[in-house]
Scaffold this motif. Structure first.
Motif, short mmCIF file in Angstrom:
data_model
loop_
_atom_site.label_atom_id
_atom_site.label_comp_id
_atom_site.label_asym_id
_atom_site.label_seq_id
_atom_site.Cartn_x
_atom_site.Cartn_y
_atom_site.Cartn_z
N GLU A 120 1.06 2.11 -0.58
CA GLU A 120 0.55 0.74 -0.43
C GLU A 120 1.56 -0.28 -0.95
O GLU A 120 1.77 -1.33 -0.34
N GLN A 121 2.19 0.02 -2.07
CA GLN A 121 3.17 -0.89 -2.64
C GLN A 121 4.41 -0.98 -1.76
O GLN A 121 4.99 -2.06 -1.61
N GLU A 137 8.02 -10.13 6.24
CA GLU A 137 7.11 -10.80 7.17
C GLU A 137 7.89 -11.51 8.27
O GLU A 137 7.38 -11.71 9.36
N THR A 189 -2.69 -0.66 10.34
CA THR A 189 -2.80 -0.54 8.90
C THR A 189 -3.86 0.52 8.58
O THR A 189 -5.03 0.33 8.90
N ARG A 245 4.40 -0.66 1.49
CA ARG A 245 3.98 -1.43 2.65
C ARG A 245 4.06 -2.93 2.36
O ARG A 245 4.38 -3.73 3.23
N GLU A 246 3.79 -3.32 1.11
CA GLU A 246 3.86 -4.72 0.74
C GLU A 246 5.29 -5.24 0.69
O GLU A 246 5.51 -6.45 0.73
N LEU A 247 6.28 -4.35 0.62
CA LEU A 247 7.68 -4.75 0.57
C LEU A 247 8.25 -5.05 1.96
O LEU A 247 9.35 -5.59 2.06
N ARG A 250 -1.09 4.97 -3.81
CA ARG A 250 -0.75 3.66 -4.38
C ARG A 250 0.71 3.29 -4.12
O ARG A 250 1.03 2.15 -3.82
#
Length: 130
Positions: free
Chosen positions: A94-95, A102, A30, A97-99, A91
């Motif tokens: 980063e967004q 898991e 990361t 990467r959150e998608l 930004r």
């Protein structure tokens, strides 16, 4: 497939454990987000900006202070817009990467198995395995 141990029915649990102990987890590092002051400063010291700073200095030395001021304004305006664009790109990354999921489904020992997305050495995703 390039690896003879990776079959169409997935890796065996023992092969996966061996690869995990040999190679470690299948994780992407990361990246730390860049600092905003450094990001802003970078917009004023890249090669073309430095050339413009020199041109502004030469304009002032050449007794054309209004041209020097105009060049400095161009540098500042360009730097602010480039910083805003770079900030938005950071930004957005980063967004995105959150998608990332898991949990994923893979083929292991011929069965569909749900595992962490950082699973080691999947033979192929189950979207191709029906």
């Amino acid at each position: 497939m390039s690896d003879e141990r990776a079959r169409w029915d997935g890796l065996s649990s023992s092969e996966t454990a061996r690869r995990l102990s040999r190679d470690g987890p299948n994780e992407l590092p990361t990246p730390s987000p860049p600092s905003m002051p450094r990001l802003l400063l970078a917009q004023f010291v890249h090669f073309y900006a430095l050339m413009l700073w020199v041109a502004a200095g030469l304009a002032v030395i050449g007794d054309l202070p209004s041209l020097g001021v105009a060049i400095v304004l161009v540098i500042v305006i360009n730097g602010v817009f480039a910083f805003a664009q770079e900030y938005r790109a950071v930004r957005a990354a980063e967004q995105l990467r959150e998608l990332l999921p898991e949990r994923v489904y893979i083929c292991r020992d011929g069965r569909r198995v749900e595992v962490n997305a950082t699973v080691q050495h999947c033979a192929r995703p189950t979207s191709a395995w029906r």
